[in-house]
Motif scaffolding. Sequence first.
Motif, mmCIF file in Angstrom:
data_model
loop_
_atom_site.group_PDB
_atom_site.id
_atom_site.type_symbol
_atom_site.label_atom_id
_atom_site.label_comp_id
_atom_site.label_asym_id
_atom_site.label_seq_id
_atom_site.Cartn_x
_atom_site.Cartn_y
_atom_site.Cartn_z
ATOM 1 N N ILE A 510 0.859 -1.190 0.000
ATOM 2 C CA ILE A 510 0.000 0.000 0.000
ATOM 3 C C ILE A 510 0.893 1.237 0.000
ATOM 4 C CG2 ILE A 510 -1.656 1.284 1.369
ATOM 5 C CD1 ILE A 510 -2.720 -1.382 2.376
ATOM 6 N N GLY A 511 1.948 1.190 0.775
ATOM 7 C CA GLY A 511 2.860 2.331 0.817
ATOM 8 C C GLY A 511 4.147 1.894 1.484
ATOM 9 N N THR A 512 5.220 2.612 1.180
ATOM 10 C CA THR A 512 6.529 2.225 1.706
ATOM 11 C C THR A 512 7.207 3.442 2.294
ATOM 12 O OG1 THR A 512 6.707 0.604 -0.054
ATOM 13 C CG2 THR A 512 8.718 1.168 1.091
ATOM 14 N N HIS A 513 7.882 3.230 3.403
ATOM 15 C CA HIS A 513 8.652 4.322 3.995
ATOM 16 C C HIS A 513 10.043 3.783 4.307
ATOM 17 C CE1 HIS A 513 9.731 7.796 6.338
ATOM 18 N NE2 HIS A 513 10.076 7.007 7.336
ATOM 19 N N PHE A 514 11.066 4.575 3.995
ATOM 20 C CA PHE A 514 12.424 4.158 4.317
ATOM 21 C C PHE A 514 12.911 4.952 5.519
ATOM 22 C CE2 PHE A 514 12.089 3.223 -0.200
ATOM 23 C CZ PHE A 514 12.542 1.918 -0.222
ATOM 24 N N ILE A 515 13.467 4.244 6.487
ATOM 25 C CA ILE A 515 14.069 4.945 7.630
ATOM 26 C C ILE A 515 15.568 4.924 7.411
ATOM 27 C CG2 ILE A 515 14.411 4.913 10.112
ATOM 28 C CD1 ILE A 515 11.829 3.357 10.376
ATOM 29 N N ASP A 516 16.148 6.096 7.259
ATOM 30 C CA ASP A 516 17.594 6.178 7.061
ATOM 31 C C ASP A 516 18.244 6.278 8.443
ATOM 32 O OD1 ASP A 516 20.181 6.822 6.539
ATOM 33 O OD2 ASP A 516 19.710 8.116 4.856
ATOM 34 N N LEU A 517 18.976 5.232 8.800
ATOM 35 C CA LEU A 517 19.513 5.206 10.166
ATOM 36 C C LEU A 517 20.495 6.343 10.418
ATOM 37 C CD1 LEU A 517 20.007 1.389 10.648
ATOM 38 C CD2 LEU A 517 18.207 2.822 11.516
ATOM 39 N N ARG A 518 21.113 6.882 9.350
ATOM 40 C CA ARG A 518 22.068 7.977 9.585
ATOM 41 C C ARG A 518 21.346 9.227 10.042
ATOM 42 N NH1 ARG A 518 24.437 7.618 3.757
ATOM 43 N NH2 ARG A 518 22.200 7.429 3.494
ATOM 44 N N LYS A 519 20.057 9.340 9.674
ATOM 45 C CA LYS A 519 19.343 10.562 10.039
ATOM 46 C C LYS A 519 18.744 10.473 11.428
ATOM 47 C CE LYS A 519 18.549 12.348 5.547
ATOM 48 N NZ LYS A 519 17.930 12.047 4.301
ATOM 49 N N ILE A 520 18.631 9.245 11.966
ATOM 50 C CA ILE A 520 17.991 9.159 13.285
ATOM 51 C C ILE A 520 19.000 8.737 14.333
ATOM 52 C CG2 ILE A 520 15.732 8.668 12.306
ATOM 53 C CD1 ILE A 520 16.188 5.748 13.095
ATOM 54 N N SER A 521 20.291 8.890 14.026
ATOM 55 C CA SER A 521 21.292 8.606 15.054
ATOM 56 C C SER A 521 22.463 9.528 14.782
ATOM 57 C CB SER A 521 21.747 7.153 14.958
ATOM 58 O OG SER A 521 22.360 6.940 13.718
ATOM 59 N N ASN A 522 23.416 9.518 15.682
ATOM 60 C CA ASN A 522 24.575 10.367 15.498
ATOM 61 C C ASN A 522 25.740 9.652 16.155
ATOM 62 O OD1 ASN A 522 26.614 12.245 15.736
ATOM 63 N ND2 ASN A 522 25.195 13.950 15.998
ATOM 64 N N ASP A 523 26.806 9.430 15.378
ATOM 65 C CA ASP A 523 27.878 8.597 15.931
ATOM 66 C C ASP A 523 28.974 9.413 16.597
ATOM 67 O OD1 ASP A 523 28.882 9.797 13.767
ATOM 68 O OD2 ASP A 523 29.363 7.987 12.629
ATOM 69 N N GLY A 524 28.740 10.728 16.774
ATOM 70 C CA GLY A 524 29.784 11.535 17.412
ATOM 71 C C GLY A 524 29.952 11.159 18.876
ATOM 72 N N ASP A 525 30.901 11.805 19.541
ATOM 73 C CA ASP A 525 31.104 11.450 20.958
ATOM 74 C C ASP A 525 29.933 11.927 21.802
ATOM 75 O OD1 ASP A 525 31.765 13.957 20.331
ATOM 76 O OD2 ASP A 525 33.636 14.057 21.444
ATOM 77 N N LYS A 526 29.177 12.935 21.300
ATOM 78 C CA LYS A 526 27.980 13.331 22.044
ATOM 79 C C LYS A 526 26.758 12.808 21.316
ATOM 80 C CE LYS A 526 29.683 17.492 24.245
ATOM 81 N NZ LYS A 526 29.790 18.931 24.115
ATOM 82 N N GLY A 527 26.951 11.755 20.544
ATOM 83 C CA GLY A 527 25.878 11.272 19.674
ATOM 84 C C GLY A 527 24.822 10.499 20.435
#
Length: 1996
Positions: A510-527
């Motif tokens: 019916i519909g598709t959504h992509f979750i981009d893990l780079r946009k919902i996380s942050n790998d910095g030291d304060k990530g």
Amino acid sequence: MALIVHLKTVSELRGRNDRIAKVTFRGQSFYSRVLENCEDVADFDETFRWPVASNIDKNEMLEIQIFNYSKVFSNKLIGTFRMVLQKVVEENRVEVTDTLIDDNNAIIKTTLSMEVRYQATDGTVGSWDDGDFLGDEALQEEEKDSQETDGLLPGSRPSTRTPGEKSFRRAGRSVFSAMKLGKTRSHKEEPQRQDEPAVLEMEDLDHLAIRLGDGLDPDTVSLASVTALTSNVSNKRSKPDIKMEPSAGRPMDYQVSITVIEARQLVGLNMDPVVCVEVGDDKKYTSMKESTNCPYYNEYFVFDFHVSPDVMFDKIIKISVIHSKNLLRSGTLVGSFKMDVGTVYSQPEHQFHHKWAILSDPDDISAGLKGYVKCDVAVVGKGDNIKTPHKANETDEDDIEGNLLLPEGVPPERQWARFYVKIYRAEGLPRMNTSLMANVKKAFIGENKDLVDPYVQVFFAGQKGKTSVQKSSYEPLWNEQVVFTDLFPPLCKRMKVQIRDSDKVNDVAIGTHFIDLRKISNDGDKGFLPTLGPAWVNMYGSTRNYTLLDEHQDLNEGLGEGVSFRARLMLGLAVEILDTSNPELTSSTEVQVEQATPVSESCTGRMEEFFLFGAFLEASMIDRKNGDKPITFEVTIGNYGNEVDGMSRPQRPRPRKEPGDEEEVDLIQNSSDDEGDEGGDLASVSSTPPMRPQITDRNYFHLPYLDRKPCIYIKSWWPDQRRRLYNANIMDHIADKLEEGLNDVQEMIKTEKSYPERRLRGVLEELSCGCHRFLSLSDKDQGHLSRTRLDRERLKSCMRELESMGQQAKSLRAQVKRHTVRDKLRLCQNFLQKLRFLADEPQHSIPDVFIWMMSNNKRIAYARVPSKDLLFSIVEEELGKDCAKVKTLFLKLPGKRGFGSAGWTVQAKLELYLWLGLSKQRKDFLCGLPCGFEEVKAAQGLGLHSFPPISLVYTKKQAFQLRAHMYQARSLFAADSSGLSDPFARVFFINQSQCTEVLNETLCPTWDQMLVFDNLELYGEAHELRDDPPIIVIEIYDQDTMGKADFMGRTFAKPLVKMADEAYCPPRFPPQLEYYQIYRGNATAGDLLAAFELLQIGPSGKADLPPINGPMDMDRGPIMPVPVGIRPVLSKYRVEVLFWGLRDLKRVNLAQVDRPRVDIECAGKGVQSSLIHNYKKNPNFNTLVKWFEVDLPENELLHPPLNIRVVDCRAFGRYTLVGSHAVSSLRRFIYRPPDRTAPNWNTTVRLLRGCHMLCNGGPSSCPTGEVVVSMQPEVPVKKLETMVELDATSDAVVKVDVAEEEKERKKKKKKGVSDEAEEEEPDDSMLDWWSKYFASIDTMKEQLRQHEASGIDLEEKEEMDTTEGLKGPIKSKDKSRAAKEEKKKKNPGPGQGPEAPEKKKAKIDELKVYPKELESQFGNFEDWLHTFNLLRGKTGDDEDGSTEEERIVGRFKGSICVYKVPLPEDVAREAGYDPTYGMFQGIPSNDPINVLVRIYVVRATDLHPADINGKADPYIAIKLGKTDIRDKENYISKQLNPVFGKSFDIEASFPMESMLTVAVYDWDLVGTDDLIGETKIDLENRFYSKHRATCGIAQTYSIHGYNIWRDPMKPSQILTRLCKEGKVDGPHFGPHGRVKVANRVFTGPAEIEDENGQRKPTDEHVALSALRHWEGIPRVGCRLVPEHVETRPLLNPDKPGIEQGRLELWVDMFPMDMPAPGTPLDISPRKPKKYELRVIVWNTDEVVLEDDDFFTGEKSSDIFVRGWLKGQQEDKQDTDVHYHSLTGEGNFNWRYLFPFDYLAAEEKIVMSKKESMFSWDETEYKIPARLTLQIWDADHFSADDFLGAIELDLNRFPRGAKTAKQCTMEMATGELDVPLVSIFKQKRVKGWWPLLARNENDEFELTGKVEAELHLLTAEEAEKNPVGLARNEPDPLEKPNRPDTAFVWFLNPLKSIKYLICTRYKWLIIKIVLALLGLLMLALFLYSLPGYMVKKLLGA
């Protein structure tokens, strides 16, 4: 006027709790944000602002309450503070610190500190500081709109304020808005005063600055922003998007190539590993290697795909190792590794090279790592070229941990984590079923079901999980979570969430959504870890009406741009890192589905009513297919407004009352007083009334709206998450400004305008201001309950990113200099990408707005506008970029129909005004419309102020005339089969269109025509039209005699407007010609040079307009040329053309080209070449140079293109066009006479001298005017041949450094053991061409490594390679310095004398290995002869279908020289000037010439497999003219990296045979051979080039040995000839090895040594040194091609643009009229040397004991030792068995013999064997030389048990220990620093080595020690001195002295019995004895019983 409260702190609080403050004034409350876990002080530091419409009374109160905040229960009041505002009114500013009172009005200890200010009506104000005006929070906290609340305050009426004041607040608070205040925007009802300037002039800025006091710091107004404002800015129109086609869904070619090299440290005992490589659904397997934990494969796999990028990058690459797989069983998985294709593609060069993949077991996550696989992974799209690092002998001992297959920044120890995808519910699903059955059911049973059965499926990292199916529900509720277990961070970037409809036949998406893990996380030291929601995501796809076969189904799968809203889904995502040591953990990674805790409805935000308004100002360019039926436009947002196929109307949620919200709700109720009843009178009007289109011209129609513009409006309800969109908008604004600025800078650099660096500084200044502005705006922390964790974390990370970006921009700004602009521009592009990435909000809120054109109730074309672009905000930066602006939209066809040429024709062009915002803010929704209209309302809305109109009637209209000056276009698209077009341009403005004339057969038309549009009526105020005129659309077509014209491209322009009261004079008029980029789909298709002016017709009619005074061009009909002030200024130029020849002409209409001629045309003038009378015999022209004169614009950027056309002269005077070429820019052919005043060559000399001083470290003494380049080596002359590069800095020293460093690297590796046989001085007889080649490759790698080490990025490196001239000496100096530095880093310790490296490697001469084609290093050898490709046929439409290659029908060779006439006098005076050649002096004759061409093919790498087994059988095929060599007999079996090592001689005659094709074919036993790939080399350009590419100049001159001089001409002869040809004074050879050329002196060695060691004097060395520095010679100098090997990519016409491998070769050419060259070099592959390795296994010790003895129970082992040479496992050899070893000691005295073939250069064993019984011939394998020794325990009946093993790399293995005691486990694991030895040097080694195996915990343990002796002999030595296998003759070994434990019974029976009795059966025997005793007693008892009884009875 406003009351502003700044709440600072509350102190002396009790306990620890979350605190919140509520501030109330006039009944309106604000809440502060929640302060979590505060103890005694709550630091609020927050500002609240109440806009007030009436003056504040002295008795009014302000109340502040402080609460303990609770998420679950109601908040608990701590205390209250009330304050009468008397003092505030008097003083305008008061600071207060006071105590609070509690419920009972008792004073409590808690104190509060705050500041109150009041800005009164009269404009008086408390003392403001700067911040107040420019972005203090005071003004930003306008969460509740000022207009919204104005009407609610006591005593106010809606419009008591003056317009000026209103706009004062509405403008955003920035420098920009401050400037814009100069232009006061008035209410719509008032006519604007005429005297105000519409554009802000500079003086106004000064007034403004004065008006603002010190608010404006002069520094903050950068020049850039001021110019941006004062130029023709648009504030009522937004930019149209020029690119039409959605590029995402189009399939492309991709190739994934994976080489599995080897595996190491696999966990498990004695395994037979196979590697399985999986990409998507394709699987391929390597061969199986038997019983080894470190198999070596080196197998290459290629996967080809033709899919769209989105699908490609989500495919998973999985590499898994399987143990003992065979035909019957699938084997057990050892471990696997997976990553998605996108991760590889985003790597530099799209590849990982020689990296180690970590294997882990998905079924057992607590197990840790299972081994490593070393592989290369590369992903190539079309047109990517991958630079494969050069394949040479891989001697590097691998540092596994340092080379893991992980992207930058991913930690090597990844942990297991659970990914919880929580699926809560969905809304607004479409119908997914025909309603036929449903209607029947409804009729019979009366049940009315929703026609969809949805479930959700989640795909992640190759796994999928799905929720349960909710039957028949448009609003399903799931509350389930899908749990994935994977390593974190995952190497898969996207998660796919799909709602599907469950169906009996097949489920559809019916519909598709992509979750981009780079946009919902942050790998910095304060990530933060990935987190999302709970939030709604919107899904888009095909239109909602249900059809059985949906043609746009792909859109629902997430491919391409969705054309309609499908549904929205509430989901959340959380990640939990697992503690794998926890025993309760389920260790499998299967996907689980479980129940999730439901969340409250309000968690995604409070439902708010939103209002969308749209006005259609123009609808034109409607495609004629849709012109016959009435047309209506529909606007939808979500399902609201969708009347055709939306669902049941979404019911309107009432605002729910929540505790603490009462006031809010009341406010809303009050505010609706002017809307009449809230009950819904404001029904939505979502589509325009139907209207019949009218004809504009042949192709397009328009809708005649005239002065009545239809409107639409829609009410909709969405969770209020505007903050997310606001933050995204702020970042988008910053990014848009940045992008615009960067484009400006690029344009300035391109057009060579002055001071691009100033503009760039302005751009950076703007960027840093924007970033700081974001920090102040975005942190309006509303304390919303609905803010998710992601909102908070993203905000933090965006703020951090933007803060650092602002600082970087500031520091960059200081570094921008004239020469660094380009580099800094590149850095700014990174900023731009980052901003765009950050601005993309992963948690959606309001769905996008769709505009559909409907005809006959069918949906035809659409446009999609992101809702954030339309969103209203009071703060200007947060405003959507299209909100309250007129946007030009081009409607396009949905889905796949929009691809290709069909999708490029515009379906309709709309001028549309849109506004979206909260209903309660909608007071100003009309503010951006062009002024001068009256609203027409629906019946029920009459008289209500805020009721939206259903149409607007414009009362004001202005008359205009548009003049379009169409000058010319260039580089257009070829639309006809001739390769040309017949272009004309069509100009559209509002609803009129006009065409230019058609110019036949050209791609660069010069129309030079003015089009005049009269009687244009534009609606709206005149001054607005001046700033915001409508846009002009220009389309270019190709006129066809048959059928309709073909579309060739489109561009937009904005006219320059002149009002009736302005003068037509500079600076604005007349307008300048400008280039407009033409687009066709997404591709650029040329440029248009034109100017447009829109002139208002004043009251006195057209008489006031500037006269159209151009002469009518009567030959062309009534066509007006472009007037004089606008057309460019011309001057006279002469164009000289060198006609050399034509090559490779293909047939035209099946006839061969026989008598071609070339026509050159430029700006209407031209010249024709002489005719070639017989193309077959001689394709060169006999007249070489011709010229013509032409008038060209002074401005070089406006130069017209030059057209080259080749025609074939046929009989009867007919001409046929063969092909054409347009030189779009004459720039590179313009000759500028040298400025004699500048002593330019003197400066060169000075430079060189300076550089010389640098080199020699002091001033050089030499006669003035001469430059000495010293070549004297600093090694004794005796070792001359072995001297390395002769360079101006004596490079021998430099090279030694490199060697030293390499040596050290090896030293480190070998832990201090000497290097290969090259230790001793290499004997010349040992060296061959390959030694030279491998040494060169090492040097090349070393240089690359140093470049990387010194941080030079690749582009600069290429520049360094190609820059000619002075850098040479300096560069090498740097190199040595870098080498030294690096050396210091690597090994600080002493411990090596300088003489060691002297000995090593400095001996071998080297050549230059180019990693690319030779021509790429030397500018295609077009130093004077250029090659122009002749094209014919249409340009391909599908971007992937046809390439330019296929359109090439031949090549024209020649050159062009353009210069202004007359030339300065002195140019023609040069010596030997031949006027017939003009500028082309000194070019050789082009008569045919015979040449011997000698091709050396070295090897090929990475060939594309051609056979099913993933290999190929390559051989070389060479074609030149009529010669065709196929070296078929010498094919190389089953190799993808074959070494050919062959040379081929061909005699050819230029020019007929000049294109050399070298191809690699795959040999097939049956059928034809397949082409793997080919490369083409143009020999002619090389032959004639000044770079002298005929035969490369070697590094040193020697007359014998492996480095013999190949050229028939000696260096001195070459030098003499070059000097003669270049008219250079010299060469003058002097004594002592000196030569003088021009004003340079070269010195060098003066003697040479022949074969017999005799020394004789020679000039060749110095001559060679002069040649090697030829680029330093003034005027004629250029780099000469050195002795080299070039690497050429192989291409296959069937797979255009994708490399099929590489070929290393070089070509020598020798003219036949010169002395003949010597015999070709022998480069045949080295033959492996035959060796025999003899291994004697003497003893073992401390072997673990496996068996228990049956009788004696002792631990023992029956030991034997197995050995083999790596890879030849079938040749394994076993010793005899040492039975019953009780101590782990074994004696063998057993000899193994391993004969093998060995290639010393590559350190590999070469073996040939048939792959299977069906193989036709043997395959050659190259494997590392590794000896494996294993110990086993022999068992009679079961399989033998494996005990332990060691693998010795024969080139470097630890030296054995002297005794068994000294032998430890650390020797093998490398923890102990043991000296490493090489058997090839030592020849004989004896010692003890440890044997290891892994225990249950996967750790190594020592399982035994073996004493062995290794002895290596060459085959000849072995023959002379034979020995026997095992203990056989000859030279037998003595029998081992073993205790005969096997016959222990006979030797020691007592001991055995004692053992049996004592230990084994002791208790058993005791038990039996006791039992027997008991039985005996019983028997005795029974036996004696009768007797006793008788005795008793009888009394005896």
